[in-house]
Design a protein around this motif. Sequence first.
Motif, PDB file in Angstrom:
ATOM      1  N   ASN A 196       0.832  -1.211   0.000  1.00 24.17           N
ATOM      2  CA  ASN A 196       0.000   0.000   0.000  1.00 24.17           C
ATOM      3  C   ASN A 196       0.869   1.265   0.000  1.00 24.17           C
ATOM      4  O   ASN A 196       1.007   1.963   1.010  1.00 24.17           O
ATOM      5  CB  ASN A 196      -0.927  -0.001   1.221  1.00 24.17           C
ATOM      6  N   LEU A 197       1.442   1.559  -1.167  1.00 27.92           N
ATOM      7  CA  LEU A 197       2.259   2.751  -1.338  1.00 27.92           C
ATOM      8  C   LEU A 197       1.432   3.861  -1.978  1.00 27.92           C
ATOM      9  O   LEU A 197       0.390   3.602  -2.584  1.00 27.92           O
ATOM     10  CB  LEU A 197       3.483   2.424  -2.208  1.00 27.92           C
ATOM     11  N   LYS A 198       1.914   5.075  -1.890  1.00 25.53           N
ATOM     12  CA  LYS A 198       1.134   6.217  -2.381  1.00 25.53           C
ATOM     13  C   LYS A 198       0.912   6.165  -3.902  1.00 25.53           C
ATOM     14  O   LYS A 198      -0.019   6.791  -4.413  1.00 25.53           O
ATOM     15  CB  LYS A 198       1.842   7.529  -2.000  1.00 25.53           C
ATOM     16  N   CYS A 210       5.554  10.859  -1.804  1.00 22.39           N
ATOM     17  CA  CYS A 210       6.034  10.107  -0.643  1.00 22.39           C
ATOM     18  C   CYS A 210       5.866  10.946   0.621  1.00 22.39           C
ATOM     19  O   CYS A 210       6.284  12.111   0.665  1.00 22.39           O
ATOM     20  CB  CYS A 210       7.500   9.732  -0.843  1.00 22.39           C
ATOM     21  N   ASP A 211       5.284  10.376   1.653  1.00 26.07           N
ATOM     22  CA  ASP A 211       5.076  11.094   2.911  1.00 26.07           C
ATOM     23  C   ASP A 211       6.380  11.347   3.659  1.00 26.07           C
ATOM     24  O   ASP A 211       6.480  12.278   4.454  1.00 26.07           O
ATOM     25  CB  ASP A 211       4.122  10.301   3.822  1.00 26.07           C
ATOM     26  N   GLU A 216       7.901  12.863  -5.824  1.00 23.15           N
ATOM     27  CA  GLU A 216       6.670  12.902  -6.614  1.00 23.15           C
ATOM     28  C   GLU A 216       5.961  11.555  -6.692  1.00 23.15           C
ATOM     29  O   GLU A 216       4.732  11.502  -6.768  1.00 23.15           O
ATOM     30  CB  GLU A 216       7.005  13.382  -8.030  1.00 23.15           C
ATOM     31  N   LYS A 217       6.719  10.456  -6.650  1.00 21.07           N
ATOM     32  CA  LYS A 217       6.109   9.140  -6.832  1.00 21.07           C
ATOM     33  C   LYS A 217       6.688   8.142  -5.833  1.00 21.07           C
ATOM     34  O   LYS A 217       7.878   7.836  -5.861  1.00 21.07           O
ATOM     35  CB  LYS A 217       6.361   8.663  -8.268  1.00 21.07           C
ATOM     36  N   GLN A 228      15.406   8.788   0.923  1.00 19.23           N
ATOM     37  CA  GLN A 228      16.547   9.103   1.767  1.00 19.23           C
ATOM     38  C   GLN A 228      16.325   8.813   3.258  1.00 19.23           C
ATOM     39  O   GLN A 228      17.226   8.306   3.930  1.00 19.23           O
ATOM     40  CB  GLN A 228      16.949  10.575   1.581  1.00 19.23           C
ATOM     41  N   PRO A 229      15.161   9.087   3.821  1.00 19.90           N
ATOM     42  CA  PRO A 229      14.946   8.782   5.242  1.00 19.90           C
ATOM     43  C   PRO A 229      15.094   7.298   5.586  1.00 19.90           C
ATOM     44  O   PRO A 229      15.245   6.954   6.762  1.00 19.90           O
ATOM     45  CB  PRO A 229      13.510   9.263   5.483  1.00 19.90           C
TER      46      PRO A 229
END
Length: 266
Positions: A196-198, A210-211, A216-217, A228-229
């Motif tokens: 369940n990704l954006k 991305c939260d 953008e995707k 990066q996080p």
Amino acid sequence: CLPYSVIEKSCNRLKIGKTFWKGVVLPSILYATNMIKIDKGEINKLQVIENSVYRKILRAPKYTPVCTLRGEVGASSMRTRLIKGRCMYLKSVFKRDNKLLQIIAEDMIQKNGGWMKETIKMCEEVGMNISDIKQRKEAEIKEKIRKSDEILWKDEKQKKSSIAIYNRFKKEIKEVNYGNNERDKIIFRMRSNTLNLKDRARFQGQETNCDLCGAEKEDLEHLLLICQPLQQIRNKNSKLQRPYNEDKEELIGSLLFDEKDETKNF
């Protein structure tokens, strides 16, 4: 539904759920189907029921491609199962020492109607005829049917553009050693590209950013290789050390489908 209850209470959803379904439920559902006519509509209904059981076992979303359910559970299609039962029953008729039954079977073959007509058609679906059933060994018949089913499975997964990595790296219908933990649930959804990704929000016309990093995707490639996080977690896996191979699909495939199971460090 009894299978659902057994699956939810089991210590291993896949092994116990699959065993209960194939060893207890299916024999009662398919009882006597080797000797009676069954139309495609009825077979499709049975397949839908079986798919729902596999979804429950794998904790798969409703939009999960059926070919990934079969591939991960290690199961033939309902149609193939019925063909196998019918072919093996006919083989037993010609094999047993019962001349009267064999005479009746030969007469039915000549008339080519009803049950026998359907059976001959089933044999043809897997590349066999009545002569093959008579002459081949049981093991050869079963292997011929298995290979036919695997060809259909490969054709099905090739048609699904959303599972390109699965299509490339999942080579055979083979049970995967999934447990009940959250990690295995996520690994399955990564392999079947149903996490369940954006990026899935595009189907509802919503934002796919991305939260975590605002990219953008947010798709599987972003999650595993780019965001990066998540780099600190990524550092624990040797395959995810930059610079990456230019073939990102190859990298993701080796990560998710490697028999050595290096995903345990992700």
